[in-house]
Scaffold this active site. Structure first.
Site, PDB file in Angstrom:
ATOM      1  N   CYS A   1      72.550  -3.367 -30.355  1.00  0.00           N
ATOM      2  CA  CYS A   1      73.491  -3.684 -31.416  1.00  0.00           C
ATOM      3  C   CYS A   1      74.032  -2.363 -31.977  1.00  0.00           C
ATOM      4  CB  CYS A   1      72.819  -4.502 -32.511  1.00  0.00           C
ATOM      5  SG  CYS A   1      73.889  -4.833 -33.928  1.00  0.00           S
TER       6      CYS A   1
ATOM      7  N   CYS B   1      73.674 -10.798 -33.907  1.00  0.00           N
ATOM      8  CA  CYS B   1      72.410 -10.060 -33.899  1.00  0.00           C
ATOM      9  C   CYS B   1      71.544 -10.630 -35.016  1.00  0.00           C
ATOM     10  CB  CYS B   1      72.675  -8.576 -34.125  1.00  0.00           C
ATOM     11  SG  CYS B   1      71.164  -7.598 -34.306  1.00  0.00           S
TER      12      CYS B   1
ATOM     13  N   CYS C   1      70.612  -7.886 -37.961  1.00  0.00           N
ATOM     14  CA  CYS C   1      71.565  -7.452 -38.992  1.00  0.00           C
ATOM     15  C   CYS C   1      72.671  -8.465 -39.282  1.00  0.00           C
ATOM     16  CB  CYS C   1      72.177  -6.108 -38.623  1.00  0.00           C
ATOM     17  SG  CYS C   1      73.318  -6.164 -37.229  1.00  0.00           S
TER      18      CYS C   1
ATOM     19  N   CYS D   1      79.612 -13.388 -23.640  1.00  0.00           N
ATOM     20  CA  CYS D   1      80.830 -12.591 -23.645  1.00  0.00           C
ATOM     21  C   CYS D   1      80.812 -11.752 -24.926  1.00  0.00           C
ATOM     22  CB  CYS D   1      82.028 -13.543 -23.600  1.00  0.00           C
ATOM     23  SG  CYS D   1      83.591 -12.728 -23.383  1.00  0.00           S
TER      24      CYS D   1
END
Length: 130
Positions: free
Chosen positions: A47, A96, A99, A119
């Protein structure tokens, strides 16, 4: 729920303008323009906002869509999948879990063994070469 809580002003200080637009405002980069859509080196994808490891290069494939595509997440407990009804269609948004950053969407038109296509916007991830 996300583990990292920051104000929008704090996110603006640590993310580029484009990263902020995608990760925090659920934007999308233009296809075939991102840094990783055509990257096939060995490594992991993290991330871009918090550094959580999300995808492995071994699960990346060329979907021909112009965005990095993976057939599975490194660990499903590290992502959140939720319904997205924006733009008059139904998609599954991928975030994610650490976060809450918007990564992209997952579709059911990927290769085996999962049949999935995560994607993901290049700007929402960082590649770490092995």
């Amino acid at each position: 729920m996300s583990n990292i809580i920051k104000t929008e002003e704090e996110w603006k200080k640590v993310l580029s303008k484009e990263q902020y637009h995608v990760l925090r405002e659920k934007g999308t980069e233009k296809p075939f323009t991102g840094e990783y859509w055509n990257n096939f080196e060995k490594g992991v994808y993290k991330c871009a906002a918090c550094g959580e490891v999300l995808f492995e290069s071994d699960t990346k494939f060329d979907a021909g869509c112009g965005w990095p595509s993976f057939y599975k997440a490194i660990d499903k407990s590290k992502i959140i999948e939720r319904d997205d009804f924006s733009y008059g269609m139904h998609r599954i948004e991928v975030l994610c879990k650490n976060c809450g950053g918007h990564l992209g969407h997952v579709f059911d038109d990927g290769p085996q063994p999962t049949g999935l296509r995560y994607c993901i916007n290049s700007v929402s991830i960082k590649f770490e070469k092995k």
